[in-house]
Scaffold this active site. Structure first.
Site, mmCIF file in Angstrom:
data_model
loop_
_atom_site.group_PDB
_atom_site.id
_atom_site.type_symbol
_atom_site.label_atom_id
_atom_site.label_comp_id
_atom_site.label_asym_id
_atom_site.label_seq_id
_atom_site.Cartn_x
_atom_site.Cartn_y
_atom_site.Cartn_z
ATOM 1 N N ASP A 1 -8.119 -0.234 1.873
ATOM 2 C CA ASP A 1 -7.627 -1.333 1.034
ATOM 3 C C ASP A 1 -8.619 -2.499 1.024
ATOM 4 O O ASP A 1 -9.324 -2.731 2.002
ATOM 5 C CB ASP A 1 -6.268 -1.798 1.575
ATOM 6 N N ARG B 1 -10.348 -7.167 -4.024
ATOM 7 C CA ARG B 1 -10.599 -8.523 -3.524
ATOM 8 C C ARG B 1 -12.061 -8.702 -3.135
ATOM 9 O O ARG B 1 -12.672 -9.726 -3.415
ATOM 10 C CB ARG B 1 -9.682 -8.815 -2.318
ATOM 11 N N ARG C 1 -13.492 -5.841 -10.084
ATOM 12 C CA ARG C 1 -12.730 -4.979 -9.170
ATOM 13 C C ARG C 1 -13.334 -3.582 -9.153
ATOM 14 O O ARG C 1 -13.408 -2.944 -8.100
ATOM 15 C CB ARG C 1 -11.252 -4.930 -9.600
ATOM 16 N N HIS D 1 -14.558 -1.063 -6.135
ATOM 17 C CA HIS D 1 -14.239 0.356 -5.906
ATOM 18 C C HIS D 1 -15.525 1.164 -5.703
ATOM 19 O O HIS D 1 -15.584 2.046 -4.840
ATOM 20 C CB HIS D 1 -13.431 0.927 -7.068
ATOM 21 N N LEU E 1 -15.653 19.165 9.846
ATOM 22 C CA LEU E 1 -14.706 18.086 9.547
ATOM 23 C C LEU E 1 -13.837 18.513 8.378
ATOM 24 O O LEU E 1 -14.338 19.035 7.380
ATOM 25 C CB LEU E 1 -15.474 16.807 9.157
ATOM 26 N N ARG F 1 -5.875 0.678 8.668
ATOM 27 C CA ARG F 1 -5.762 0.034 7.349
ATOM 28 C C ARG F 1 -6.704 -1.154 7.312
ATOM 29 O O ARG F 1 -6.614 -2.040 8.173
ATOM 30 C CB ARG F 1 -4.338 -0.419 7.034
ATOM 31 N N ARG G 1 0.916 -2.748 6.260
ATOM 32 C CA ARG G 1 2.011 -1.896 5.763
ATOM 33 C C ARG G 1 1.460 -0.513 5.468
ATOM 34 O O ARG G 1 0.242 -0.307 5.416
ATOM 35 C CB ARG G 1 2.660 -2.522 4.529
ATOM 36 N N SER H 1 2.511 1.481 2.714
ATOM 37 C CA SER H 1 2.384 1.741 1.272
ATOM 38 C C SER H 1 2.587 3.214 0.905
ATOM 39 O O SER H 1 1.849 3.773 0.099
ATOM 40 C CB SER H 1 1.031 1.238 0.751
HETATM 41 C C1 IPE Z 1 -2.647 1.350 -0.857
HETATM 42 O O1 IPE Z 1 -3.245 0.181 -1.310
HETATM 43 C C2 IPE Z 1 -3.118 2.511 -1.665
HETATM 44 C C3 IPE Z 1 -4.513 2.902 -1.458
HETATM 45 C C4 IPE Z 1 -5.340 2.387 -0.591
HETATM 46 C C5 IPE Z 1 -4.966 3.965 -2.300
HETATM 47 P P1 IPE Z 1 -2.494 -0.766 -2.365
HETATM 48 O O2 IPE Z 1 -3.347 -1.974 -2.508
HETATM 49 O O3 IPE Z 1 -2.178 -0.022 -3.595
HETATM 50 O O4 IPE Z 1 -1.135 -1.069 -1.607
HETATM 51 P P2 IPE Z 1 -0.174 -2.313 -1.712
HETATM 52 O O5 IPE Z 1 0.077 -2.541 -3.178
HETATM 53 O O6 IPE Z 1 -0.919 -3.468 -1.104
HETATM 54 O O7 IPE Z 1 1.036 -1.934 -0.914
HETATM 55 C C1 IPE Z 2 -7.806 -0.133 -2.456
HETATM 56 O O1 IPE Z 2 -8.293 -1.370 -2.836
HETATM 57 C C2 IPE Z 2 -8.168 0.967 -3.426
HETATM 58 C C3 IPE Z 2 -7.045 1.414 -4.243
HETATM 59 C C4 IPE Z 2 -5.818 1.076 -4.107
HETATM 60 C C5 IPE Z 2 -7.356 2.333 -5.301
HETATM 61 P P1 IPE Z 2 -7.453 -2.290 -3.811
HETATM 62 O O2 IPE Z 2 -7.829 -1.961 -5.218
HETATM 63 O O3 IPE Z 2 -6.013 -2.227 -3.508
HETATM 64 O O4 IPE Z 2 -8.039 -3.708 -3.440
HETATM 65 P P2 IPE Z 2 -7.216 -5.052 -3.276
HETATM 66 O O5 IPE Z 2 -6.152 -4.796 -2.266
HETATM 67 O O6 IPE Z 2 -6.654 -5.378 -4.626
HETATM 68 O O7 IPE Z 2 -8.223 -6.020 -2.807
HETATM 69 MG MG MG Z 3 -4.773 -3.296 -2.266
#
Ligand code: IPE
Ligand code: IPE
Ligand code: MG
Length: 236
Positions: free
Chosen positions: A18, A22, A31, A35, A129, A174, A180, A182
């Site tokens: 996650d 951001r 964004r 990724h 792995l 995480r 959390r 998720s």
């Molecule tokens: C969890 O991240 C899903 C993945 C890392 C793929 P999210 O950013 O989607 O989760 P929430 O919305 O903070 O719970």
């Molecule tokens: C996790 O990063 C990747 C996916 C959920 C696909 P986010 O895209 O949730 O990044 P933030 O949490 O918005 O920073």
């Molecule tokens: Mg996120």
């Protein structure tokens, strides 16, 4: 560092990757750039995993809930999964990494679903792995599907066989500061050790992975029993 030889037989690490978005925004990028940088962190972790004794690595790449994001971001993620498979398939096979995908496949772009199958078949012999990537994944949906398949015959062992075939998660990491789950590996994490970091996923490197693994190894896992040497009640 622990060598692969003296590592325990199985060590399953799962990561909720996650913080990509951001991180990208804070860098003045998009964004989607976040990724893309996250894919580099995946490469670093896959490379570092065997040296840390990790035998199974399950990565959360896209949740069922993530379809709620704007179409362009979803499209960017699907393109990135495609690009990752195209760029890394050969390296995974050469390094003994067996790739498999968790989650629904019927809603993925058909060419991506086909590519996943191709890489799964090509890497099936990998014994160093097991790399499992969760895309369009929901743990609650996986549990419902397994319960449906077993119907009235559902037992702990039966569900374990259907849901937890990769074995229980030992360590759940995480990144990104949230604490959390998720909807990730709820069943498999029943006794997992949890490790959270404020580092964003694109920043996560082999040293962070090593720190999490070292922290895990210093913990005492009791599974409901008592810690070693605490088993005898002292007379009052
Ligand atoms: C969890 O991240 C899903 C993945 C890392 C793929 P999210 O950013 O989607 O989760 P929430 O919305 O903070 O719970
Ligand atoms: C996790 O990063 C990747 C996916 C959920 C696909 P986010 O895209 O949730 O990044 P933030 O949490 O918005 O920073
Ligand atoms: Mg996120």
């Amino acid at each position: 560092m622990q060598s692969e030889a003296d590592a325990p037989k199985s060590f399953h690490v799962a990561i909720i990757m996650d913080g990509n978005g951001r991180w990208g925004t804070r860098q003045g990028l998009s964004r989607a750039d976040g990724h893309r940088a996250g894919a580099e962190a995946v490469r670093r972790c896959v490379e570092a995993a065997p040296g840390l004794g990790v035998t199974t690595l399950t990565l959360f790449a896209f949740s069922v809930a993530n379809w709620r994001r704007p179409d362009p971001e979803v499209a960017a993620l699907m393109s990135l999964f495609r690009a990752y498979l195209a760029a890394d398939a050969r390296r995974l096979v050469e390094n003994g990494v067996r790739l498999s995908m968790l989650g629904r496949r019927d809603r993925l772009p058909p060419d991506l679903a086909a590519e996943v199958e191709t890489v799964e078949a090509a890497s099936a012999g990998g014994g160093r792995l097991s790399l499992r990537i969760a895309i369009d994944y929901s743990s609650r949906e996986a549990i419902v599907a397994a319960a449906r398949a077993l119907g009235g015959a559902a037992t702990l062992g039966g569900l374990e066989r259907l849901i937890g075939e990769a074995g229980p998660v030992d360590l759940l990491i995480r990144t990104g500061g949230e604490k959390r789950l998720s909807d990730f590996l709820l069943w498999e994490c029943a006794f997992a050790e949890l490790w959270f970091t404020d580092r964003m996923w694109p920043e996560f490197d082999a040293d962070d992975f090593g720190a999490a693994a070292a922290d895990y190894r210093a913990r005492v896992r009791t599974f409901g029993a008592l810690p070693p040497k605490a088993g005898v009640l002292q007379p009052a």
